[in-house]
Design an enzyme around this catalytic site. Structure first.
Site, PDB file in Angstrom:
ATOM      1  N   GLU A 396      46.932  48.965  44.889  1.00 10.51           N
ATOM      2  CA  GLU A 396      47.173  49.222  46.310  1.00 10.51           C
ATOM      3  C   GLU A 396      46.668  50.600  46.730  1.00 10.51           C
ATOM      4  O   GLU A 396      47.341  51.324  47.481  1.00 10.51           O
ATOM      5  CB  GLU A 396      48.663  49.066  46.637  1.00 10.51           C
ATOM      6  CG  GLU A 396      49.181  47.659  46.447  1.00 10.51           C
ATOM      7  CD  GLU A 396      50.618  47.475  46.888  1.00 10.51           C
ATOM      8  OE1 GLU A 396      51.261  48.481  47.284  1.00 10.51           O
ATOM      9  OE2 GLU A 396      51.112  46.349  46.856  1.00 10.51           O
ATOM     10  N   GLU A 478      50.841  40.727  42.526  1.00 14.09           N
ATOM     11  CA  GLU A 478      52.237  40.946  42.903  1.00 14.09           C
ATOM     12  C   GLU A 478      52.641  39.825  43.847  1.00 14.09           C
ATOM     13  O   GLU A 478      51.889  39.450  44.742  1.00 14.09           O
ATOM     14  CB  GLU A 478      52.462  42.300  43.591  1.00 14.09           C
ATOM     15  CG  GLU A 478      52.394  43.495  42.661  1.00 14.09           C
ATOM     16  CD  GLU A 478      52.652  44.820  43.364  1.00 14.09           C
ATOM     17  OE1 GLU A 478      53.327  44.817  44.425  1.00 14.09           O
ATOM     18  OE2 GLU A 478      52.189  45.853  42.864  1.00 14.09           O
TER      19      GLU A 478
END
Length: 776
Positions: A396, A478
């Protein structure tokens, strides 16, 4: 080179938040044995700068020092010191000689002690660790020399540190081609004729499966790389089900005399990824049943004990996982060793940020100067582990949508990883764009540098992205538990989606309360003090399964076909909201004193066609639990003590049951040793489960009383804990309150053989005792 433990007989001094770089006073030092996390044993407080992100644990600055004698036999030898992990900003001295610094808290680093050692005299190694600049992490980091330290001692001509690379480019049931690239260093001032013999031996056997010998002249002050190809007939291939391991034994000789020997464990296996065929292990498609795991070890903190790392892998394996994503940093070597032995696939991840940081003190401060050295540390250290199937260059990162040179950074990192290890695919975990001026497709140029695309919470993009970029391999790096049905269906329905990694498989400290249930108007992203556990894991901080883990079992086709839990009633008149990463506050209990007659929600999860619920033998109805219902049935049941039973049926045939009974008042304690015997080896621990029982021997899920512990013999109580995310109790000491009728104790040996006897006591309850044997 000989690898020697350097973990005992250290002294530690914890400075205050304003203590500078100067050496501390002579008083106030304590004796410690590494690995050591100083934060885990300290009291938490709401005002700690680490805040909700780090679970309100104290951080700060600390000093370590160790005085040791250098024997005469080391004269003329090469001596390196290796730190597996120090969090963070480590600076190291040998006596008055400054050896250097290492900012990143998660990569292994070495220093050459050879020029400064004083033979036959005491030498003092000093390490300053600075974790005072908060915030520098989005979860609990721990503080200190939290992984083991080693000395490497050897002749001037030796196998270079991390100088062995073993690959298996061609693997079949009939034969495997094993390529060994071995770097030999010549620290002499003259050229040396060197002979390298490489033998492959299957672990547990003595007869070599293959052998090769090569000679070369190595110039002074240089490193020479030997390349040898060895053929292994009828290899035992490494897999999740059969994690067979081999050793590559490298022997360096000069004039026939053995001057160095190194053993490198490895596995023979092949991996491939493609959108057309998915992920192949030894030619067979494997769907990744994955979990994201932080580096901490629950109640022992960040300290990387070999037993703790092995237990972490084992409890995942027992819950059906076949893959772990190391979030978001390289793990300890002991963790990877355990994955090799137990058969767990691993995604090894480098960074949580690149140039653009997420906290003012995080890795972005060091990225430009250190990224290459840290990538080398990860790949060169870990490349021989067969468990590792993929490298991840980041999580991220702010630059994922192309800003701040993100496309160039992704290519730079990917190119460097491929240079070091071209045998594994490269990925990165990419979430949705946060800038309203950008769109999801702005991430395409960063995806282009990857061999497999990591999708964080973006399962809805799979099908449209496949139409747009049909060659892209995808996986959920995720996902949330609440969407586990949709995520796993995406994996099973599409070959190009190779797996899913839930956030998270195991609870962790920090990101406190990210998975909690809130009531009324409460809306904050994270919980406030005393919240200190994430509360989002399939497994709690002690390793016990939570309700969402049993639901995942059904999706994966493991475990029992039916599970039942009761939703804990919230405050009267306040609606419950499950946070994004959360799960309903369910308890595996039918003991709700004081709520007689009140309607409770009972959730039943089942892989069968339908379930029937019975209360004290009376049917409360039948409901379907097919995929159309997401394998879930909910019942409103007025609470009456007794027995609640859920029966699961397929084609009218009973295939499983789940039973909850109202338990009596707490009457006794029970201790169950996960480890009935340990060794005197460093890093070995004994885990003991504590339960509060009623008079009939049933665990009381309402028990929350304090329990007191004493240990006698060759060990002591090292850690105490429970899964209570709101507890203010410390994780070191001799007392812990039960949570859901359970607690956990960790025993650490003295290093001497014998036995450890643990005794547990609580007011009004029968005590319990358990003995753990300690063998040399």
């Amino acid at each position: 080179m000989q690898k020697l433990s350097f973990n005992r007989d250290w002294r530690f001094w914890l400075g205050g938040p304003t203590f500078g770089r100067e050496e501390p006073p002579q008083s106030g030092w304590q004796s410690v044995t590494l690995p050591h996390d100083w934060s885990i044993g300290l009291p938490r407080a709401a005002q700690e700068p680490s805040g909700v992100s780090n679970g309100f644990f104290p951080m700060g600055r600390g000093w370590y020092r160790k005085t040791f004698d250098v024997p005469e036999s080391w004269r003329g030898q090469q001596v390196l010191i290796e730190f597996e992990g120090v969090y963070m900003n480590a600076e190291v001295w040998l006596d008055e000689n400054y050896l250097g610094r290492h900012p990143y808290g998660y990569t292994t680093f070495t220093f050459d002690l050879t020029p400064y050692l004083r033979i036959g005299q005491p030498n003092t190694l000093k390490v300053m660790v600075d974790n005072s600049q908060q915030l520098n992490s989005r979860w609990y980091s721990g503080s200190g020399i939290y992984r083991p330290v080693w000395l490497h001692v050897g002749a001037p001509v030796h196998v270079a540190h991390w100088g062995v690379a073993v690959t298996t480019p061609q693997v079949s049931a009939k034969e495997a081609s094993v390529v060994a690239r071995t770097q030999v260093e010549n620290a002499h001032s003259q050229p040396v004729e060197i002979s390298l013999t490489s033998r492959i031996v299957r672990q547990g056997q003595e007869k070599p499966a293959a052998q090769a010998e090569t000679s070369a002249t190595v110039r002074p002050g240089t490193v020479f790389e030997f390349e040898q190809t060895l053929a292994v007939a009828s290899p035992k291939r490494w897999s999740v089900e059969t994690p067979h391991l081999y050793d590559l034994i490298s022997e360096v000789r000069i004039g026939g005399e053995l001057v160095d020997e190194q053993t490198t464990p490895f596995g023979i296996r092949s991996i491939e990824v493609s959108a057309e065929r998915g992920f192949l292990l030894n030619g067979q498609e494997v769907k990744l049943k994955g979990g994201c795991v932080h580096h901490d070890n629950g109640i022992v903190g960040a300290a990387a004990f070999a037993r703790s790392e092995e237990r972490k892998v084992a409890i995942h394996k027992a819950s059906g996982y076949n893959a772990i994503r190391c979030a978001h940093n390289p793990p300890s070597p002991a963790f990877l060793d355990a994955c090799d032995r137990l058969g767990m696939l691993v995604m090894d991840e480098a960074f949580d940020c690149w140039r653009d940081g997420k906290n003012h003190g995080d890795y972005h401060l060091s990225f430009d100067d250190w990224w290459q050295r840290d990538v080398e540390s990860m790949v060169l250290r870990d490349r021989n582990h067969p468990c590792i199937i993929m490298w991840s260059i980041g999580n991220e990162t702010m630059e994922r949508d192309g800003r701040s040179g993100g496309v160039q950074i992704a290519k730079m990192l990917s190119d460097e990883v491929r240079r070091l290890d071209p045998t594994r695919p490269i990925t990165a975990a990419i979430c949705g764009v946060w800038d309203k001026a950008r769109v999801w497709t702005d991430t395409d140029p960063v995806f282009a540098s990857l061999d497999a695309g990591g999708y964080n919470y973006q399962w809805r993009e799979y099908e449209s992205d496949h139409v747009r970029v049909p060659s892209r391999v995808m996986m959920g790096t995720e996902s949330i538990a609440k969407e586990s049905f949709e995520n796993w269906k995406s994996v099973t329905d599409h070959t190009y989606v190779i797996g899913d990694f839930v956030w998270t498989s195991l609870d962790y400290f920090g990101e406190s309360g990210i998975g909690r249930v809130v009531y009324g108007d409460e809306k904050p992203f994270l919980g406030q003090f005393p919240w200190h556990i994430s509360n989002c894991g399939d497994l709690d901080i002690t390793g016990c399964k939570r309700p969402q883990s049993y639901y995942r079992d059904l999706l994966w086709g493991v475990g029992k076909p039916v599970y039942m839990a009761v939703v804990r009633p919230g405050p009267e008149g306040q609606a419950a909201t499950v946070t994004f990463w959360g799960w309903p506050d369910e308890v595996e209990s039918w003991t709700w004193a004081g709520l007689e007659g009140k309607s409770l929600t009972v959730d039943v999860y089942s892989s069968a066609e339908q379930v029937e619920l019975f209360l004290n033998g009376e049917s409360l109805g039948v409901k379907p639990t097919t995929p159309a219902e997401r394998h879930t049935a909910s019942f409103d049941v007025p609470y009456t003590p007794g027995e609640l039973r859920a029966a699961a049926f397929i084609g009218g045939k009973l295939v499983g049951e789940s039973v909850l009974q109202t338990v009596g008042k707490p009457a006794a304690l029970r201790l169950t040793a996960e480890d009935t015997a340990i060794t005197t080896a460093e890093g070995d621990l004994a885990y003991v489960t504590v339960e509060v029982l009623d008079a009939q021997g049933r665990r009381d899920p309402t028990a929350h009383m304090p329990i007191y512990f004493t240990a006698e013999g060759e060990g002591s109580v090292f850690a105490v804990g429970s899964a209570d995310p709101l507890s203010t109790e410390r994780y070191q000491g001799n007392q812990r309150s039960a949570f859901l009728g359970r607690a956990l104790v960790v025993l650490r040996g003295t290093g001497m053989p014998g036995q450890i006897t643990l005794r547990a006591q609580a007011d009004g309850l029968s005590p319990a005792e358990v003995t753990v044997q300690v063998h040399s």
